[in-house]
Design a protein around this motif. Structure first.
Motif, PDB file in Angstrom:
ATOM      1  N   LYS A 144       9.730   3.901   3.345  1.00 11.45           N
ATOM      2  CA  LYS A 144      11.269   3.818   3.580  1.00 11.45           C
ATOM      3  C   LYS A 144      11.691   3.987   2.002  1.00 11.45           C
ATOM      4  CE  LYS A 144      14.074  -0.334   3.051  1.00 11.45           C
ATOM      5  NZ  LYS A 144      13.936  -2.006   2.977  1.00 11.45           N
ATOM      6  N   TYR A 145      10.923   3.940   0.966  1.00 12.03           N
ATOM      7  CA  TYR A 145      11.455   4.323  -0.460  1.00 12.03           C
ATOM      8  C   TYR A 145      11.034   5.697  -0.974  1.00 12.03           C
ATOM      9  CZ  TYR A 145      13.064  -0.695  -0.964  1.00 12.03           C
ATOM     10  OH  TYR A 145      13.680  -1.698  -0.506  1.00 12.03           O
ATOM     11  N   ASN A 146      10.280   6.351  -0.055  1.00 16.38           N
ATOM     12  CA  ASN A 146       9.814   7.774  -0.310  1.00 16.38           C
ATOM     13  C   ASN A 146       9.072   7.751  -1.585  1.00 16.38           C
ATOM     14  OD1 ASN A 146      11.132   9.158   1.772  1.00 16.38           O
ATOM     15  ND2 ASN A 146      13.155   9.023   0.647  1.00 16.38           N
ATOM     16  N   ILE A 147       7.912   6.863  -1.752  1.00 19.44           N
ATOM     17  CA  ILE A 147       7.283   6.850  -2.796  1.00 19.44           C
ATOM     18  C   ILE A 147       6.060   7.610  -2.606  1.00 19.44           C
ATOM     19  CG2 ILE A 147       5.276   5.190  -4.030  1.00 19.44           C
ATOM     20  CD1 ILE A 147       8.187   4.040  -3.929  1.00 19.44           C
ATOM     21  N   MET A 148       5.880   8.474  -3.939  1.00 17.55           N
ATOM     22  CA  MET A 148       5.221   9.546  -3.864  1.00 17.55           C
ATOM     23  C   MET A 148       4.048   9.565  -4.963  1.00 17.55           C
ATOM     24  SD  MET A 148       6.531  11.539  -1.408  1.00 17.55           S
ATOM     25  CE  MET A 148       6.092  13.099  -1.532  1.00 17.55           C
TER      26      MET A 148
ATOM     27  N   ASP B  47       0.920  -1.284  -0.165  1.00 15.65           N
ATOM     28  CA  ASP B  47       0.100   0.129   0.002  1.00 15.65           C
ATOM     29  C   ASP B  47       0.988   1.339   0.124  1.00 15.65           C
ATOM     30  OD1 ASP B  47      -1.542   2.400   1.592  1.00 15.65           O
ATOM     31  OD2 ASP B  47      -2.887   0.987   0.443  1.00 15.65           O
ATOM     32  N   VAL B  48       0.531   2.258  -0.727  1.00  9.56           N
ATOM     33  CA  VAL B  48       1.225   3.603  -0.764  1.00  9.56           C
ATOM     34  C   VAL B  48       1.521   4.132   0.750  1.00  9.56           C
ATOM     35  CG1 VAL B  48      -0.699   4.807  -1.103  1.00  9.56           C
ATOM     36  CG2 VAL B  48       1.467   5.573  -2.130  1.00  9.56           C
ATOM     37  N   PHE B  49       0.546   3.730   1.636  1.00  7.58           N
ATOM     38  CA  PHE B  49       0.665   4.513   2.934  1.00  7.58           C
ATOM     39  C   PHE B  49       1.223   3.431   3.914  1.00  7.58           C
ATOM     40  CE2 PHE B  49      -3.171   6.465   1.188  1.00  7.58           C
ATOM     41  CZ  PHE B  49      -2.530   7.692   1.299  1.00  7.58           C
ATOM     42  N   SER B  50       2.207   2.253   3.250  1.00 12.04           N
ATOM     43  CA  SER B  50       2.803   1.450   4.171  1.00 12.04           C
ATOM     44  C   SER B  50       4.176   1.786   4.647  1.00 12.04           C
ATOM     45  CB  SER B  50       3.029   0.047   3.400  1.00 12.04           C
ATOM     46  OG  SER B  50       3.938   0.320   2.334  1.00 12.04           O
TER      47      SER B  50
END
Length: 90
Positions: free
Chosen positions: A48-52, A40-43
């Motif tokens: 950890k990987y700065n997913i935006m 999930d994008v909010f995991s």
């Protein structure tokens, strides 16, 4: 070495994220040492990987595609390059 395709997206997934998951799953089936992990994008993993942006597709720790499903050929090429690099180093 096991190769990991990470797919980041919302839950439930949007159309682009579902398409990205499908490409990842189909690509992984072509290789014996490739697995797919969905996050999930909010995991914590996304943090950890700065997913935006979603979908985001990573192979091991390298971002392959952001904002759209990857082309199957592109994903296969990245995986093949990793396998070939491991053979050269091994």
């Amino acid at each position: 070495m096991n190769i990991i395709i990470r797919v980041f997206g919302p839950s439930p997934g949007c159309a682009k994220c579902k398409a990205a998951e499908k490409v990842a799953e189909e690509t992984a089936q072509k290789f014996s040492n490739v697995t797919v992990e969905k996050f999930d994008v909010f995991s914590e993993e996304a943090d950890k990987y700065n997913i935006m942006m979603t979908p985001t597709i990573m192979v091991n720790d390298v971002v392959v595609e952001v904002g759209k499903p990857p082309a199957p050929e592109k994903l296969q090429k990245v995986i093949t390059e990793i396998i070939n690099e491991e053979k050269r180093e091994g």
